[in-house]
Design an enzyme around this catalytic site. Sequence first.
Site, short mmCIF file in Angstrom:
data_model
loop_
_atom_site.label_atom_id
_atom_site.label_comp_id
_atom_site.label_asym_id
_atom_site.label_seq_id
_atom_site.Cartn_x
_atom_site.Cartn_y
_atom_site.Cartn_z
N SER A 199 0.87 64.44 82.59
CA SER A 199 -0.33 63.80 83.12
C SER A 199 0.03 62.47 83.81
CB SER A 199 -1.35 63.60 81.99
OG SER A 199 -2.62 63.29 82.49
N ASP A 352 -7.56 73.25 84.56
CA ASP A 352 -7.22 71.82 84.57
C ASP A 352 -7.56 71.26 85.93
OD1 ASP A 352 -6.09 69.29 84.36
OD2 ASP A 352 -4.03 69.99 84.18
N HIS A 382 -5.91 71.16 80.25
CA HIS A 382 -5.17 69.91 80.29
C HIS A 382 -4.88 69.41 78.88
CE1 HIS A 382 -3.69 66.35 82.41
NE2 HIS A 382 -4.12 65.67 81.36
#
Length: 412
Positions: A199, A352, A382
């Site tokens: 991320s 995601d 995610h």
Amino acid sequence: MELGVAIIILCFAAVFAAFMLLVFGLIYAEFSNSEIPLGVAQPGKLRLIHGLLVGIAVLGRTFQNMGLCTQVGFTRWVSNTLLPTSKVPPQLLIKDLTFAGVPVRVYQPKAPSSGHRRGLLYFHGGGWMLGSIDTYDDLCRYIAKESATVVVSVGYRLSPEHRYPAQLDDCLAATSHFLEVAEADYGVDPRKVAVGGDSAGGNLSAALCHRFVENDLPLPCAQILIYPVLQMADFNLPSYQQNQYVPLLYRTRMGFYYLHYLNGDTSLLEDVLDGRHVPVELELKYRKWLGPDNLPPEFKTRGFTPRAVTAHDEEVYDIMKDALEPSVSPLLASDTVLCKMPPTFILTCEFDVLRDDGILFKKRLDDLGVPVTWWHVQDGFHGIVSFFDKGWLTYPSGKLALDHIVSFVKTL
């Protein structure tokens, strides 16, 4: 006797509070705009995790309104406090140190090696605001143990206390220090040191490689990007539209994190989500990289409506123009820089909002001749890799994805 009773009462109160937190979070989440589409792995479990996180956030906001603490401070405290303490694997030597003033945790395999070892600098996720060395301890242990690699988990500074480029500066400082001492102190070949993260940590990894190229420094041998954040120019890509309400990362939350990373002006959230921070000439330029035509057809079948080019707001652009710099949006870097990127591993998840960031970056690197290994988690959301080994909250898809990352590390 009285002390024992008091401890029992406190334990009962803590369990009851945790239960009520979860129940409240689940109820709140049900009445929010969350969506869990067909195809998501174990949707009931994801709903449970989402409810718990929502409960923590709401309780944190309540405490903030009471003047007891900040919401982000409470969330960080809960994340670190609720972590189970596990024994150090006998295969690893784990030390908390500082590299160039940056806190790090080093995971060093104990078994003798026939030659120099590999190294990996890991930058955790959390929107540049959450996450820590502690919250990523299990993941880093697993990578170090399973790949016989020296892993350095970097505790970079967080927003909102610290803005861009503090996080990137910390990652650069820690990486540069490790490269200097890798061979002498850890038996690691400096030419076999990779960077990676999930991320926001994936963003920092890609931005760091960009900075290395720009400054003509020796590059890491690879970059490992796990559902990375790679651009702040277009929040209307197919994955942003299709998954905008899918836990654990909403479209609005991604914009919120980005704004806190850059300047903290969340009043611009709707402007940024609508694209009013990008001048028309730049939007047309970026479309050759961000346009939906660059995505395989199967990623545009679920509820996607192409967005027309819109007029920008000059004042918003002046405030947000750093968002379009490659050190913030690595996907917008020039071909002359990206063609020099090291071999790259990219992991994406179907459900995601950041899915298309990773796929578009893969295409750009492929077109420029950079070796790319891509793993797509078809039923993933995610954050799924963080649930590779969480007891009854474990996701087999997360474990499989992490094993693919380990396999890639072993090739370095």
